[in-house]
Design an enzyme around this catalytic site. Structure first.
Site, PDB file in Angstrom:
ATOM      1  N   ASP A  15       2.245  -7.122   2.940  1.00 16.04           N
ATOM      2  CA  ASP A  15       1.295  -5.987   3.259  1.00 16.04           C
ATOM      3  C   ASP A  15       1.963  -4.788   3.917  1.00 16.04           C
ATOM      4  O   ASP A  15       1.316  -4.326   4.895  1.00 16.04           O
ATOM      5  CB  ASP A  15       0.540  -6.730   4.222  1.00 16.04           C
ATOM      6  CG  ASP A  15      -0.914  -5.927   4.516  1.00 16.04           C
ATOM      7  OD1 ASP A  15      -1.347  -5.060   3.832  1.00 16.04           O
ATOM      8  OD2 ASP A  15      -1.547  -6.529   5.446  1.00 16.04           O
TER       9      ASP A  15
ATOM     10  N   HIS B 185       0.672  -1.227   0.024  1.00 19.41           N
ATOM     11  CA  HIS B 185      -0.039   0.009   0.121  1.00 19.41           C
ATOM     12  C   HIS B 185       1.011   1.381   0.076  1.00 19.41           C
ATOM     13  O   HIS B 185       1.728   1.638   0.957  1.00 19.41           O
ATOM     14  CB  HIS B 185      -0.957   0.010   1.058  1.00 19.41           C
ATOM     15  CG  HIS B 185      -1.767  -1.150   1.441  1.00 19.41           C
ATOM     16  ND1 HIS B 185      -3.012  -1.160   0.997  1.00 19.41           N
ATOM     17  CD2 HIS B 185      -1.463  -2.530   1.905  1.00 19.41           C
ATOM     18  CE1 HIS B 185      -3.813  -2.372   1.264  1.00 19.41           C
ATOM     19  NE2 HIS B 185      -2.631  -3.235   1.705  1.00 19.41           N
TER      20      HIS B 185
ATOM     21  N   HIS C 273      -9.002  -9.753   0.878  1.00 23.56           N
ATOM     22  CA  HIS C 273      -8.937  -9.585   2.315  1.00 23.56           C
ATOM     23  C   HIS C 273     -10.216 -10.432   2.933  1.00 23.56           C
ATOM     24  O   HIS C 273     -11.116  -9.811   2.963  1.00 23.56           O
ATOM     25  CB  HIS C 273      -8.967  -8.007   2.715  1.00 23.56           C
ATOM     26  CG  HIS C 273      -8.800  -7.719   4.363  1.00 23.56           C
ATOM     27  ND1 HIS C 273      -7.792  -6.986   4.643  1.00 23.56           N
ATOM     28  CD2 HIS C 273      -9.518  -8.203   5.275  1.00 23.56           C
ATOM     29  CE1 HIS C 273      -7.857  -7.025   6.073  1.00 23.56           C
ATOM     30  NE2 HIS C 273      -8.813  -7.702   6.393  1.00 23.56           N
TER      31      HIS C 273
ATOM     32  N   HIS D 130       1.738   4.054   8.314  1.00 19.94           N
ATOM     33  CA  HIS D 130       1.182   5.168   8.879  1.00 19.94           C
ATOM     34  C   HIS D 130       2.390   5.996   9.648  1.00 19.94           C
ATOM     35  O   HIS D 130       3.257   5.385  10.131  1.00 19.94           O
ATOM     36  CB  HIS D 130       0.158   4.793   9.871  1.00 19.94           C
ATOM     37  CG  HIS D 130      -1.051   4.114   9.353  1.00 19.94           C
ATOM     38  ND1 HIS D 130      -2.202   4.623   8.452  1.00 19.94           N
ATOM     39  CD2 HIS D 130      -1.432   2.508   9.055  1.00 19.94           C
ATOM     40  CE1 HIS D 130      -2.824   3.582   8.155  1.00 19.94           C
ATOM     41  NE2 HIS D 130      -2.540   2.487   8.363  1.00 19.94           N
TER      42      HIS D 130
ATOM     43  N   HIS E 204      -2.539 -12.473   3.254  1.00 16.25           N
ATOM     44  CA  HIS E 204      -2.313 -12.315   4.579  1.00 16.25           C
ATOM     45  C   HIS E 204      -2.937 -13.367   5.324  1.00 16.25           C
ATOM     46  O   HIS E 204      -3.492 -13.070   6.666  1.00 16.25           O
ATOM     47  CB  HIS E 204      -2.136 -10.877   5.300  1.00 16.25           C
ATOM     48  CG  HIS E 204      -3.669 -10.127   4.948  1.00 16.25           C
ATOM     49  ND1 HIS E 204      -4.753 -10.487   5.114  1.00 16.25           N
ATOM     50  CD2 HIS E 204      -3.475  -8.962   4.386  1.00 16.25           C
ATOM     51  CE1 HIS E 204      -5.625  -9.519   4.647  1.00 16.25           C
ATOM     52  NE2 HIS E 204      -4.882  -8.600   4.116  1.00 16.25           N
TER      53      HIS E 204
ATOM     54  N   ASN F  16      -6.737   0.824  -2.312  1.00 13.27           N
ATOM     55  CA  ASN F  16      -7.486   1.545  -1.528  1.00 13.27           C
ATOM     56  C   ASN F  16      -6.797   3.000  -1.179  1.00 13.27           C
ATOM     57  O   ASN F  16      -6.506   3.226  -0.184  1.00 13.27           O
ATOM     58  CB  ASN F  16      -7.761   0.647   0.018  1.00 13.27           C
ATOM     59  CG  ASN F  16      -6.433   0.164   0.629  1.00 13.27           C
ATOM     60  OD1 ASN F  16      -5.239  -0.028  -0.170  1.00 13.27           O
ATOM     61  ND2 ASN F  16      -6.547  -0.049   1.657  1.00 13.27           N
TER      62      ASN F  16
END
Length: 448
Positions: A304, A64, A181, A308, A234, A96
């Site tokens: 994955d 991501h 997911h 953040h 995952h 996303n």
């Protein structure tokens, strides 16, 4: 007159479909031209790989990179820089973002953003939703499309298809392997009260093994009904391993380094830094994942990578976001497991290069062979290093493995014959290009 090449990797232990052996690899025009013994005078550039292992380029098929919309956490340039610093030559990035990658225009925008700005090669997953079902047959075959990704359990972003009928419609439209997911959103909603304010240890209590197993069972049933191929991302529970052993004909499986390496004791040390969806769980789950790896049930590794900022992760649980860095640490963490005897180097190679190529049908990637893209992950299996936050190239600048000593280290990253990273330094400007898939080649040739 002897042939000339652009690049020769000299004297390394090459790991490919023939096994392991000390050989040279010659490169011309970004592709592998030959494997054997070559004179240094035959190439404009020679990389001395003596004492090193030359692996097929590592592909991380779940990252991501947050662009567009969440660029303060990561962007395509910084995320791909982290990738090549960790020995990764290609990534598949998730949908996303904001806006979501659910249309031809959104995918084309990402491809444009990534072209010659990303340091590694790239593909992008397209989000499957109720609104774009009719477009899926075309969307999944667009240039740089890795396939369709569906969230059956809520996570970061706004993509969610939690009901069987919605998933059934998507799988009825897909022709390629669709990624999921797999957490049961209905159970997650019912169990919101299990979250304890300020206590991230309650995260795996809320998102329990039953939520994972129930969703995976539903998903496999729908895949059988529709004749679809599915890829479960995952995987995190012992129960899913025991269920999926009987369903490998329809389901491929990804496992992450953190679900193999970390257990719920990490919540005491790291707090919300280890908060992920699905969660890091009790040791029995990691033990069964390792069993699944040894039995050949698991197909590929994926990081994955879901960054953040540190200050965002410091919010009290459950206001803290789920996700951690991983693309840069995938290779050293798993090589450390290789050195510990938990898996062979050949198995590592299969799960990071040949396996992704086989599952997702990439063209010219996944092995060291004449005619293939000259993608190499060059590693020092005996090198000991301590992973530190300061090494992390991601914008967020932290890793849950800070302070961990590992044996086995990525020394060089070569993408289509260009030495992109060497010994911890970027060696060339970014020149990443879109990964080509086999069905894309057919489309170019005019086949249906």
């Amino acid at each position: 007159m002897s042939e000339t090449y652009d690049l020769i990797l000299k004297g390394g232990t090459v790991v490919n479909q023939d096994g392991e052996g000390v050989r040279d690899v010659a490169v011309r025009n970004g592709r592998i031209a030959g494997i054997g013994v070559f004179d240094k005078s035959q190439a404009g550039e020679v990389i001395d790989c003596a004492g090193l292992h030359v692996l097929p380029g590592v592909m991380d098929t779940q990252v991501h990179f947050r662009e567009p919309g969440l660029d303060h956490k990561e962007d395509l340039e910084s995320g791909s820089r982290a990738a090549v610093m960790g020995g990764v030559t290609a990534v598949f990035e998730m949908p996303n973002t904001n806006p979501l990658t659910t249309s031809e225009a959104a995918l084309a925008d990402k491809v444009k953003r990534g072209h010659h700005r990303m340091h590694c090669d790239f593909a992008f997953w397209v989000g499957g939703t109720r609104d774009n079902v009719k477009d899926i047959p075309e969307l999944e075959r667009l240039p740089a499309a890795a396939g369709i990704k569906v969230f059956m359990g809520s996570s970061t972003g706004d993509l969610l298809v939690e009901d069987d009928q919605g998933v059934r419609e998507i799988l009825s439209a897909t022709r390629r392997r669709a990624a999921f997911h797999s957490e049961d959103e209905f159970r997650l909603r019912e169990r919101l009260g299990e979250r304890v304010e300020g206590d991230p240890r309650s995260h795996p209590v809320w998102r329990d093994e039953v939520a994972a197993l129930q969703c995976t069972q539903r998903l496999v049933g729908i895949a059988r009904e529709t004749g679809a191929k599915i890829h479960i991302l995952h995987l995190s529970t012992a129960e899913e391993i025991d269920f999926l052993v009987d369903h490998k004909d329809v389901a491929s499986i990804e496992v992450t380094p953190h679900h193999l390496t970390l257990t719920d004791e990490a919540y005491e040390r790291l707090g919300t830094l280890v908060q992920m969806n699905p969660p890091v769980r009790a040791p029995r789950h990691a033990e069964r994942l390792w069993w699944g790896l040894q039995q050949g049930i698991l197909d590929i590794f994926g990081s994955d990578h879901a960054p953040h900022l540190f200050e965002e992760k410091q919010k009290p649980y459950p206001a803290s976001p789920s996700g951690m860095t991983g693309v840069q640490t995938l290779v050293p963490i798993m090589l450390d497991h290789v050195n510990a005897g938990r898996l062979s180097l050949a198995r590592f190679v299969d799960m990071t290069s040949a396996g992704p190529a086989r599952l997702f049908q990439t063209a010219r990637k996944g092995r060291i062979a004449a005619g293939y893209d000259a993608d190499f992950t060059i590693v020092d299996l005996g090198r000991k290093e301590i992973i530190r936050n300061e090494w992390i190239a991601s914008k967020c600048g932290w890793t849950p493995y800070h302070g961990k000593e590992v044996t086995g280290w990525p020394v060089g990253t070569v993408v289509r014959g260009r030495r992109v990273m060497w010994d911890g330094e970027l060696a060339e400007p970014s020149r990443g290009e879109a990964v080509v898939f086999m069905d894309g080649l057919k489309r170019i040739a005019g086949s249906p």
